[in-house]
Scaffold this motif. Sequence first.
Motif, short mmCIF file in Angstrom:
data_model
loop_
_atom_site.label_atom_id
_atom_site.label_comp_id
_atom_site.label_asym_id
_atom_site.label_seq_id
_atom_site.Cartn_x
_atom_site.Cartn_y
_atom_site.Cartn_z
N ARG A 561 52.81 137.03 49.80
CA ARG A 561 52.00 137.97 49.04
C ARG A 561 50.75 137.27 48.50
NH1 ARG A 561 53.85 138.97 44.49
NH2 ARG A 561 52.75 140.95 44.18
N MET A 562 49.70 138.04 48.31
CA MET A 562 48.46 137.55 47.68
C MET A 562 47.93 136.30 48.38
SD MET A 562 49.10 138.22 43.58
CE MET A 562 50.61 137.27 43.44
N LEU A 563 48.00 136.29 49.69
CA LEU A 563 47.50 135.17 50.48
C LEU A 563 45.99 135.06 50.33
CD1 LEU A 563 48.07 132.98 52.68
CD2 LEU A 563 47.69 134.78 54.38
N THR A 564 45.50 133.86 50.04
CA THR A 564 44.07 133.66 49.89
C THR A 564 43.69 132.24 50.28
OG1 THR A 564 42.19 133.98 48.38
CG2 THR A 564 44.11 132.85 47.49
N ALA A 565 42.41 132.04 50.59
CA ALA A 565 41.87 130.71 50.85
C ALA A 565 41.26 130.18 49.56
CB ALA A 565 40.80 130.77 51.94
N LEU A 578 46.67 129.47 49.52
CA LEU A 578 47.50 129.70 48.34
C LEU A 578 48.15 131.07 48.49
CD1 LEU A 578 48.24 128.51 45.49
CD2 LEU A 578 46.28 129.78 44.60
N ALA A 579 49.44 131.15 48.26
CA ALA A 579 50.14 132.43 48.39
C ALA A 579 51.46 132.35 47.65
CB ALA A 579 50.38 132.77 49.87
N GLN A 612 44.98 138.19 45.02
CA GLN A 612 44.55 136.89 44.51
C GLN A 612 43.17 136.57 45.09
OE1 GLN A 612 46.62 132.60 43.67
NE2 GLN A 612 47.19 133.67 45.51
N LEU A 613 42.28 136.11 44.22
CA LEU A 613 40.91 135.82 44.61
C LEU A 613 40.64 134.33 44.44
CD1 LEU A 613 39.23 138.71 42.57
CD2 LEU A 613 40.23 138.84 44.86
N GLY A 614 40.33 133.66 45.54
CA GLY A 614 39.98 132.25 45.46
C GLY A 614 38.56 132.08 44.97
N VAL A 615 38.39 131.91 43.65
CA VAL A 615 37.05 131.95 43.05
C VAL A 615 36.37 130.59 43.01
CG1 VAL A 615 37.55 133.98 41.67
CG2 VAL A 615 38.04 131.72 40.72
N GLY A 616 37.08 129.53 43.42
CA GLY A 616 36.44 128.23 43.41
C GLY A 616 36.30 127.66 42.01
N LEU A 617 35.12 127.12 41.71
CA LEU A 617 34.92 126.35 40.49
C LEU A 617 34.46 127.24 39.34
CD1 LEU A 617 35.00 123.37 39.56
CD2 LEU A 617 32.57 123.28 40.02
#
Length: 713
Positions: A561-565, A578-579, A612-617
């Motif tokens: 679930r909520m798989l993201t880079a 990340l998941a 899920q949002l991979g927002v970085g820094l």
Amino acid sequence: MAQNGSRFVLLCQQGLVVAVVAAVAAPAADVATLDIVAPPHARWSTASRAPMAAGPGSGTARSVVATSPVRPTVSTVPLTGVSKRGLRALDERASATSKAGGGSAARLTAAVTDAGKDRLAALSAPEHVDGLATVGVTWASGVHVPTSDLSVSVRTRRGSSWSGWHTVPYHPDEGPDPTSAEGRDARPGTDPIYVGDVADVQVRALTSTGSVPRGMKLALVDPGQETAPAAEQPAIDTGSPADEGIGGSGTPAVRTAGDTASLAAAVTAKPKIYSRAQWGADERMRDKPSLHYYEVHAGFVHHTVNANDYTRAEVPALLRGIYAYHTQSRGWSDIGYNFLVDRFGRIWEGRYGGVDRPVVGAHTLGYNDDSFAMSAIGNFDIARPPAAIVYSFARLFAWKLSLHGVRASSTHQWIEKRWLHAINGHRDVGQTACPGRYLYAKIPRIRTLAAGYQRSWAERDRDTDIAGKSYPDIVARDRKTRQAYLIRTGRGGGSVRVTATGTYLKYANAVLDVGDWNGDGHGDMVARSGRSGRLYLYRGTGTGRFRAPVLMKHTDYGHLRMLTAVGDYTGDGRPDLLAQPATGSMRIYPGTGGTGLRRSYVAHSAVSGIQQLGVGLWTSDGAPDTVVRHSNGSLTLYPGNGPGGLTGGSRVRSLGTAYDVMMAAGDITGDGRTDLVGRGKATGNLWVFPRTSDGLGSRRLLAPGMGRFDLMD
């Protein structure tokens, strides 16, 4: 460090008789590694000695540190050479010591007289030490000794057992410049070696002539004990607005002039640093008038050549031992390095004067005025550096160089007397093996990572655009034809265009913009099959097109679930995923840069949410962060803590339930921050929510009428 001073083998604690036999059988070896011995009242678990690398249970948000200054004590013993009478006396003393401790008596003479081409020059009596001791050997100022002419070794005793002999490295290319005020009266000597909680130490010196350098002394450093240690976060947060005008140790910061430096500093990852006070530095020990500043054109990578098995709690004492040896025994004005990093990835303030200022150190002879240095605590000629160390070197060097307008990728920096890279190993400018063969091999990776961090996390890993332009692209799929399109945003959110890629994603139920996954400089994407749950890599060409998909692994990831880079969590320079499994904790799936993923590990306990949002820094500490979106439209930020994973969540502004899709789209507004994009349920319009210093700003229209597309993360 001399090459012959870096050849080590595994140390076992041995009886005195065994030590003598080993020394006779292999007299020229000098090759035992010296394991750190913890005090019996503070036995550490295996977990406490585990490095903060890419794996479960790595790292915490706080560390046990000193809360007040600790005064080390240094005692010295002259090493004036040996005679037959002196050796007989030492034999008698060793025999008495061994019998008293229940061990076997043995002759020291046999252990030291046969030393290959070298001859015994000095042998100390077994000297008692207290606390977590550090030892080193120095000699008179102005006496030059070639590394090939001198070999110094140490061994330790705990109970009735002596260790084998361990080489104490000596390399004259580390220290203050000899023409400086600090260097004129400095004493040459070996590196300081941290021996831990032992009863006795003994040092021998072998030389080609059999005579000792003038004024040779053994230094025994007791680093002292913290009276009230406490668990604290790093005291120096270089990304905090409260710290923008203050360097380490409360020193006023120097504002760097110039657009290049200002821009670089604004978008570069900003590390957190443990202060001198947190390792218990007694400021009375340094020579305050010697503090001076010059310029920073480059940075140097060092290692301390200590043992690699120290614990987190032992690091403050280890730093105090180095500090005392540098100031009291070597005669330097302060600890030589500007920064130090332990094997857990924690960065520590070294030399006083402000972490953001061009403090001149005593680390790379002849190059100190135009550079700074960080030293990794450990011996990386015999051990590979944990990913946490590589990651921290990259973050610290990116930030420090950016303050002075230096690009981490630069190959043409004038340092005192020659052109060098912006990031170098000590061995690049000296006759030394420092920073060890394994850490030196990581310098190209450190350069690459640091260059990426200077462009900010969003710029490097989210804006490696697919179409080969300087602005981020959003991957979308036409709901009818299933063809992938690029929504090309344009810098600042203007001039949005939609272009076809020629790639069809018929069965994909998740598509991730993974940035430059394979390291070829072009943006790539990863798609998950809705049928098999397998992942496929689509390698970008840099022209808005993709190559044929490649199966990444014969594994079903459909339960995630909520798989993201999220970019590079593990510090190896490769993006990761990340998941959260349907049942279980949030996990990191490290990328290999090719068509596989390494074994996953827990990043955080189970998280509730729908996306899920991979927002970085977002937190400006150099570690990638993630935002979880909930069904009610609220957002929760989970900051990254380096290779270890994620820390506890904190609420971000709620965007409500008017949007059917939300994504982290990279730096659309051009201010160095990752922005969010949402699509309105009713209109299909795309809106950008600019990232601000304290959250999210008011939405701006990005593109109308995008309802026919499935938007991909």
